[in-house]
Motif scaffolding. Structure first.
Motif, short mmCIF file in Angstrom:
data_model
loop_
_atom_site.label_atom_id
_atom_site.label_comp_id
_atom_site.label_asym_id
_atom_site.label_seq_id
_atom_site.Cartn_x
_atom_site.Cartn_y
_atom_site.Cartn_z
N PHE A 438 20.28 64.02 73.65
CA PHE A 438 20.05 62.76 72.97
C PHE A 438 19.73 61.63 73.95
CE2 PHE A 438 22.53 65.09 69.82
CZ PHE A 438 21.82 64.83 68.66
N SER A 439 19.51 62.00 75.20
CA SER A 439 19.31 61.00 76.23
C SER A 439 17.93 61.14 76.86
CB SER A 439 20.40 61.16 77.30
OG SER A 439 20.15 60.33 78.40
N ASP A 440 17.44 60.02 77.41
CA ASP A 440 16.18 60.09 78.14
C ASP A 440 16.44 60.32 79.63
OD1 ASP A 440 17.19 57.71 79.04
OD2 ASP A 440 15.65 56.45 78.12
N GLN A 441 17.68 60.77 79.94
CA GLN A 441 18.12 61.08 81.31
C GLN A 441 18.39 59.82 82.15
OE1 GLN A 441 18.83 64.36 81.85
NE2 GLN A 441 18.17 64.47 79.73
N SER A 442 18.22 58.64 81.56
CA SER A 442 18.53 57.41 82.32
C SER A 442 20.04 57.21 82.35
CB SER A 442 17.85 56.20 81.68
OG SER A 442 18.43 55.94 80.41
N VAL A 443 20.50 56.45 83.35
CA VAL A 443 21.92 56.11 83.43
C VAL A 443 22.33 55.35 82.18
CG1 VAL A 443 23.62 54.69 84.66
CG2 VAL A 443 22.03 56.11 85.96
N LYS A 444 21.50 54.41 81.75
CA LYS A 444 21.81 53.59 80.58
C LYS A 444 22.08 54.46 79.36
CE LYS A 444 19.64 50.30 77.38
NZ LYS A 444 18.52 49.37 77.13
N MET A 445 21.17 55.39 79.05
CA MET A 445 21.36 56.21 77.85
C MET A 445 22.52 57.17 78.00
SD MET A 445 19.51 55.05 75.55
CE MET A 445 20.16 56.26 74.41
N ASN A 446 22.75 57.64 79.21
CA ASN A 446 23.88 58.54 79.45
C ASN A 446 25.20 57.82 79.17
OD1 ASN A 446 25.02 61.06 80.30
ND2 ASN A 446 25.61 60.07 82.20
N ILE A 447 25.32 56.57 79.66
CA ILE A 447 26.55 55.78 79.43
C ILE A 447 26.73 55.50 77.94
CG2 ILE A 447 27.71 53.59 79.89
CD1 ILE A 447 27.55 55.43 82.33
N ILE A 448 25.66 55.06 77.29
CA ILE A 448 25.74 54.75 75.85
C ILE A 448 26.15 55.99 75.06
CG2 ILE A 448 24.36 54.14 73.80
CD1 ILE A 448 22.72 52.30 75.66
N ASN A 449 25.54 57.13 75.38
CA ASN A 449 25.85 58.36 74.64
C ASN A 449 27.27 58.84 74.89
OD1 ASN A 449 23.37 58.44 73.40
ND2 ASN A 449 22.43 59.74 74.95
N LEU A 450 27.75 58.70 76.13
CA LEU A 450 29.13 59.10 76.43
C LEU A 450 30.12 58.21 75.68
CD1 LEU A 450 28.89 59.84 80.26
CD2 LEU A 450 29.48 61.50 78.48
N MET A 451 29.83 56.91 75.62
CA MET A 451 30.72 55.98 74.91
C MET A 451 30.65 56.18 73.39
SD MET A 451 30.40 52.36 76.92
CE MET A 451 31.37 52.03 78.40
N SER A 452 29.63 56.90 72.93
CA SER A 452 29.46 57.15 71.49
C SER A 452 30.07 58.49 71.06
CB SER A 452 27.97 57.14 71.13
OG SER A 452 27.38 55.91 71.50
N THR A 453 30.79 59.16 71.96
CA THR A 453 31.40 60.45 71.62
C THR A 453 32.82 60.28 71.10
OG1 THR A 453 32.28 60.72 73.87
CG2 THR A 453 30.07 61.65 73.42
N PRO A 454 33.30 61.24 70.31
CA PRO A 454 34.70 61.21 69.88
C PRO A 454 35.65 61.22 71.08
CG PRO A 454 33.48 62.78 68.56
CD PRO A 454 32.55 62.34 69.66
N GLU A 455 35.25 61.88 72.19
CA GLU A 455 36.12 61.97 73.36
C GLU A 455 36.40 60.60 73.97
OE1 GLU A 455 34.63 66.02 72.67
OE2 GLU A 455 33.69 64.04 72.63
N TYR A 456 35.44 59.66 73.83
CA TYR A 456 35.65 58.32 74.40
C TYR A 456 36.69 57.53 73.60
CZ TYR A 456 34.73 53.81 76.52
OH TYR A 456 34.88 52.62 77.21
N GLN A 457 36.99 58.00 72.40
CA GLN A 457 38.02 57.33 71.58
C GLN A 457 39.44 57.57 72.11
OE1 GLN A 457 36.84 55.38 68.99
NE2 GLN A 457 34.87 56.02 69.83
N LEU A 458 39.55 58.52 73.03
CA LEU A 458 40.87 58.91 73.55
C LEU A 458 41.10 58.34 74.94
CD1 LEU A 458 40.76 62.66 72.48
CD2 LEU A 458 41.99 60.81 71.33
N MET A 459 42.37 58.09 75.24
CA MET A 459 42.70 57.62 76.59
C MET A 459 43.97 58.33 77.09
SD MET A 459 44.31 53.86 75.98
CE MET A 459 45.84 53.62 75.08
#
Length: 459
Positions: A438-459
């Motif tokens: 779902f990413s264009d391989q850029s750092v920006k899209m990678n960060i956005i996509n990681l923050m949009s995962t269920p895993e980012y909801q956990l700490m």
């Protein structure tokens, strides 16, 4: 998979603060865990939070002659000051180097939950909590119990001899100190008598109104005497149940909602014998090897405030309309200064339902300008705090959040790093290939996509 030092340091920064800031990603890779703990506990200069909106006294009422208009103007000013206080508290969580103080203040803000419209009283209580957040629980308890915000919220201004009001006495024991099962209804009645006369004047100063105090003998938790409110609080603090109740709640907040009784018993015993030293208790927690046990890492669902603040610490933002952040708090179900009731906010899975989960997952894309916000706050004036008059304007404004993110800075920080190692606490269940699809391989899209995962909801 992240190296243990990175994993442990991330865990520490998420639990003892609001996650690593953009300038800390090198630190979590290079600093030892002990160095990071020492840094968290370093004393920093304390600064009170305030607001710039003029006080009620500064308003010229020449053009609003009727009592109804004056009341309306007062409500408007209180609302604006509360909004400013909310945003300043949020900003201190994002930007303050004193992360542990702000995280602990956030904890106490939910523990000593009040919900009133008087902005001056809110400011007074919030700063008292922040000032004493890492100090002594006895001093914090006395300060909060004497605050006009708490006395107002729990009706102790109406607590008078011959007509005792039990609200304050009950909640002090049930929610703030001992917990249920460690006192009985007679103890509540007797404590309420001891608190008769406790109130405040129009300027928000604590006031022991001696003419309204019941001077008779009271029997409380096995002791008998002509007790005052101070006596009641001191007797409560003599109970080991108080140390255990506070320790358990802190453990659930900072470590795991599934408690380990052996550890809690040891911590609460030390907390009691330290004279309720909050900082010492937290040092024991964050220095314990058990704190970094895999069962405690990446297992807590971030509250809405933790989620928002954590993102804003990673993504340097210029927010054109910061008041929209109050609407996001409302949409996600956690509005600073406005807990749902005296028990504070819920936790764990109660943060997640079908609508809030979808919004949580979409916020990184919305804030990055990649998708519009398709949610509107519920028409619920119990949570609006009188915001209805501004609702339409706010709705239009935050459909486009007017946020500019410094992606150049983000890209420099993450250019040679695997984003998942630094942003996620537990990436075992994450299929990175699907994230990259779902990413264009850029750092920006990678960060956005990681923050949009269920895993980012956990700490």
């Amino acid at each position: 998979m992240a190296f243990p030092v990175i994993l442990h340091n991330k865990h520490l920064l998420w639990r003892a603060g609001f996650g690593p800031g953009i300038s800390q990603f090198e630190d979590i890779q290079t600093l030892s865990n002990k160095t990071l703990i020492d840094e968290l506990f370093k004393e920093k200069a304390f600064t009170e939070l305030t607001y710039n909106t003029p006080d009620v006294a500064a308003v010229d009422y020449m053009n609003s002659p009727t009592p109804a208009e004056k009341r309306k103007e007062n409500q408007k000013i209180n609302r604006e000051q509360n909004n400013e206080l909310n945003l300043n508290f949020l900003d201190s969580m994002i930007n303050s180097p004193d992360q542990l103080r702000e995280k602990m203040a956030f904890f106490w803000h939910g523990h000593f939950a009040t919900r009133i419209n008087n902005s001056k009283f809110n400011r007074q209580l919030l700063n008292s909590i922040r000032k004493n957040a890492l100090g002594n629980f006895k001093e914090l308890l006395f300060d909060v119990s004497r605050s006009p915000a708490m006395l107002s919220f729990l009706n102790n201004q109406q607590n008078k001899k011959d007509h005792p009001n039990e609200n304050f006495a009950r909640e002090v024991m049930e929610l703030f100190t001992m917990g249920r099962g460690n006192y009985n209804e007679k103890d509540i009645r007797e404590a309420a008598r001891a608190f008769t006369g406790w109130g405040y004047d129009k300027d928000g100063n604590f006031n022991e109104r001696k003419k309204l105090h019941d001077t008779g003998t009271k029997a409380f938790l096995g002791k008998t005497g002509n007790f005052t409110g101070d006596d009641i609080l001191n007797i409560i603090l003599e109970q080991k149940a108080t140390a255990k109740f506070i320790t358990t709640k802190i453990y659930k907040f900072f470590v795991n909602e599934n408690i380990d009784n052996t550890i809690i018993n040891r911590l609460s015993e030390d907390f009691y014998h330290s004279g309720y030293d909050i900082k010492k208790l937290l040092q024991h927690i964050f220095s314990g090897s058990w704190f970094y046990d895999p069962k405690n890492i990446g297992t807590k669902i971030k509250s809405p405030i933790e989620l928002m603040v954590g993102m804003m610490r990673v993504l340097p933002m210029n927010i054109q309309a910061p008041e929209n952040l109050i609407v996001y708090q409302k949409l996600l179900g956690q509005m600073l200064l406005y807990p749902p009731n005296v028990a504070g906010w819920p936790s764990g899975k109660s943060w997640i339902d079908s609508s809030t989960l979808m919004l949580r997952l979409q916020i990184p894309q919305i804030w990055s300008g990649l998708r519009p916000l398709e949610y509107s706050p519920r028409q619920d004036d119990d949570i609006d705090m009188g915001m209805k008059s501004r609702e339409t304007a706010l709705n239009k404004a935050f459909k486009n959040p007017n946020i500019t993110i410094d992606w150049n800075r983000v890209e420099k920080v993450f250019q040679n790093k695997k984003g998942e190692d630094y942003l996620l606490q537990n990436s075992k269940s994450l299929d990175m290939s699907s994230v990259k699809n779902f990413s264009d391989q850029s750092v920006k899209m990678n960060i956005i996509n990681l923050m949009s995962t269920p895993e980012y909801q956990l700490m």
